[in-house]
Enzyme design. Structure first.
Site, PDB file in Angstrom:
ATOM      1  N   PRO A  94       0.819  -1.215   0.000  1.00  0.00           N
ATOM      2  CG  PRO A  94      -0.853  -1.589   1.572  1.00  0.00           C
ATOM      3  CD  PRO A  94       0.446  -2.151   1.051  1.00  0.00           C
ATOM      4  CD  GLU A 116       5.114  -7.775 -15.051  1.00  0.00           C
ATOM      5  OE1 GLU A 116       3.906  -8.015 -14.854  1.00  0.00           O
ATOM      6  OE2 GLU A 116       5.940  -8.647 -15.266  1.00  0.00           O
ATOM      7  CB  THR A 156       4.247   3.469 -13.851  1.00  0.00           C
ATOM      8  OG1 THR A 156       5.525   3.973 -13.436  1.00  0.00           O
ATOM      9  CG2 THR A 156       3.416   3.085 -12.639  1.00  0.00           C
TER      10      THR A 156
END
Lengths: 238, 411
Positions: free
Chosen positions: B154, B391, B393
């Site tokens: 997160p 995978e 940006t």
């Protein structure tokens, strides 16, 4: 110019009915009814690819009868094709020949029956079910699709020729491991011209044309009008 | 000065044969291409819309994929895999994703992100336990062994070095205790094992991250709620929550501190897979738009005869073809054993942007029909968007590429 179908840049693939025949052969091997499956194809270099696909589906080895003659009835026709297969059968001595019921280019459906006749072998065409176990020793029970329903035929003893119809089975996809294994399987190539068979076309194709475009339908107001039109316009009622 | 022909000869022999079109491919790659294409047309494309609407993991299709050997594509035969190369993987990914992009990501996460790092960095025992039953993932009861990869959290996605999930060695030294949360994990809800990255020594920063294999039936492990995504909805995405999860010491993958390096190398190959997925979405968009343009009439003729439509189809094709070549290049370099980080990043960057552009323009070509679920264009548009994000940006891809380019100039 209506002399034939233009094949340049057309991607060739295995005849769908032949795919069904390959699948059935591989299943016979998997159920131990058969020891070895040999895939055979007559045609140009691209046949090598379709034979590899047959190998990837589970055939053990392949024979490619090489020719650049068109195999869609334009040059190489069913009787010559059957004679070429006859030569392959003579050298391979199989117990069963499985073929597609017809090629979807020519839709002739003749090669299978002609081959059986040349060999003097029993034949069962348009097979929707092939049972190797059900007939006692060494024979086959075949259910055939006909226009009036299914017919069951018993072939008491092999060798025989069986041609395969749509509902016989659902051909498998080649799995990746089998695609890799297919690389190592043997493909023998022979030249059709060297096999002592007269390859000349005996029938001449005069013209190849598209069917006329479907005409628009019309909505009629009543049953009487429908019957009248069927009589006077469509000419299907007297 | 070296003659041009001598340089050309050296380049030609250094990396082996190079393929730029499907017809040039070696026979088995062509067969794989055709088999995957056929499977996608017959089994995936007709069902993809339904799976998307239902957010349903397509268990039957993934099982079929496994039967075909596509869930262990690059794993060696001794561990139950199909032993194929990166080029075959790139081709298979494009064709499968062309049928259903969700099935594509399920396949790519399992192959590139779960299987590859264990295959590349694991011990023989780890491979027997964690690769073999996942390369041939159909269990005796017919259910599947699916794997996933937990790097993002997160608190950090692009900043992978800031991992805050921790792994502490137990007092008796026999177990690792994992604590933390991983976010955005593909296949989370179907997986029975995960490769995850946790900090073993925070003071070493990214050099203190290690990789672990975690069985997901471990005590203390729980799944977060499934994310409600814009696209690739048949694939499950959620958090992995580790609350004092204990794993055997031997579940460390590679050496302590190797985690960041393992993650980066894994992502290089994973980028080839995601580029393949993006290409599949782009190709499906072009197929949809071109077919529609040939049928749809306006001003008395098919819209395919209008220049504005032709310009779009052309631009879409160039974008797709060029990014496919970039992806094949990266795959062939990987297969030749060459460093391919920059090339994989370029392929992923280009292919994902091509997917977005092609699907956007496909909707435009279809007009109103592109906006409704009767046609697949709107699903391709929604599926495409994630490829520029996960995978790595697009922004990270730029950093990777620029870093390598400047290195070449600094010399």
């Amino acid at each position: 110019d209506k002399s034939g179908v233009d094949l340049s840049n057309v991607k060739m693939s295995m005849n769908p009915f032949c795919e069904i025949a390959v699948e059935e052969a591989v299943r016979l091997k998997e159920s131990k009814a058969a020891d070895e499956v040999v895939a055979v194809s007559i045609g140009p270099k691209q046949c090598g690819e379709t034979l590899r696909t047959a190998l990837a589906m589970g055939c053990d080895r392949a024979v490619h009868v090489s020719t650049d003659l068109r195999t869609d009835y334009m040059q190489l026709q069913p009787l010559a094709t059957a004679r070429l297969f006859e030569k392959v059968v003579e050298s391979e001595q199989p117990d069963l020949v499985l073929m597609g019921k017809q090629g979807i280019d020519s839709d002739a459906g003749q090669t299978g029956p002609m081959l059986a006749a040349l060999l003097g072998w029993p034949q069962a065409t348009f097979a929707a079910k092939v049972d190797a176990a059900g007939s006692g020793d060494g024979g086959l029970v075949v259910e055939r699709e006909t226009d009036s329903g299914t017919e069951t035929v018993t072939i008491p003893k092999l060798p025989a020729v069986v041609t395969c119809d749509l509902r016989l089975n659902e051909p498998r996809y080649a799995t990746l491991p089998n695609i890799m294994k297919a690389k190592k399987k043997k493909v023998d190539v022979m030249d059709a011209a060297d096999m002592g068979v007269d390859l000349t076309a005996k029938n001449e194709v005069l013209e190849v044309y598209e069917p006329p475009p479907r005409k628009e339908g019309i909505i009629v107001e009543s049953v009487d009008e429908l019957v009248d039109k069927l009589k006077t316009e469509a000419g299907v009622l007297q | 000065p070296v003659s041009v022909s001598r340089v050309a000869a050296a380049v030609a022999t250094s990396s082996g044969r190079s393929y730029t079109t499907h017809s040039q491919l070696p026979e088995e790659h062509q067969m794989i291409y055709e088999m995957c294409r056929k499977f996608a047309d017959e089994e995936l494309a007709p069902n993809a819309g339904k799976w998307d609407k239902e957010h349903a993991f397509p268990t039957e299709a993934v099982t079929h994929l496994a039967e075909l050997g596509l869930m262990g594509i690059n794993v060696p035969g001794e561990y139950g895999g199909s032993e194929l190369d990166a080029l075959a993987y790139a081709i298979a990914m494009e064709e499968i994703s062309r049928g259903c992009a969700s099935v594509g990501v399920i396949m790519s996460a399992h192959n590139s992100l779960y299987l590859w790092p264990i295959q590349a960095f694991g011990t023989h025992e780890q491979k027997e336990k964690w690769v073999a039953p996942y390369a041939q993932p159909i269990k005796e009861d017919g259910t599947l062994n699916v794997g996933c990869f937990g790097l993002s959290e997160p608190g950090n996605g692009s900043d992978a070095g800031a991992a805050s999930t921790t792994a502490t060695l137990s007092d008796d030294g026999t177990e690792w205790i994992i604590n933390g949360t991983k976010a955005w994990i593909t296949n989370a809800h179907e997986s029975s094992a995960a490769v995850i990255f946790a900090t073993t020594d925070k003071s070493l920063k990214h050099k203190g991250i290690s990789a672990f294999i975690v069985p997901l039936d471990a005590e203390g492990f729980s799944l977060g709620a499934k994310e409600d995504k814009l696209g690739i909805r048949a694939s499950s995405t959620s958090n992995l929550i580790f609350d004092n999860v204990r794993i055997p010491k031997d579940n460390l993958l590679g050496n302590p501190g190797d985690g960041f390096k393992i993650a980066m190398k894994t992502l290089d190959g994973g980028r080839i897979g995601v580029a393949g997925q993006a290409l599949g979405i782009a190709s499906a968009s072009i197929d949809c738009a071109a077919n529609y343009a040939l049928e749809r009439q306006a001003f008395g003729k098919p819209i395919a005869s209008l220049q504005s439509i032709q310009n779009k189809i052309s631009a879409m094709s160039v974008a797709r073809d060029s990014s496919r070549l970039l992806n094949w290049r990266a795959a062939m370099m990987k297969d030749a054993g060459e460093k391919y980080t920059k090339e994989a990043a370029m392929a992923k960057l280009a292919a994902s942007e091509a997917a977005t552009m092609c699907s956007h323009q496909a909707i435009q070509v279809l007009g109103g029909m592109g906006y409704v679920s009767d046609m697949p264009a709107e699903r391709h548009y929604r599926d495409a968007r994630i490829t520029e994000i996960y995978e790595g940006t697009s922004e990270i891809q730029h950093l990777v590429i620029a870093g390598d380019v400047f290195k070449e100039y600094k010399g």
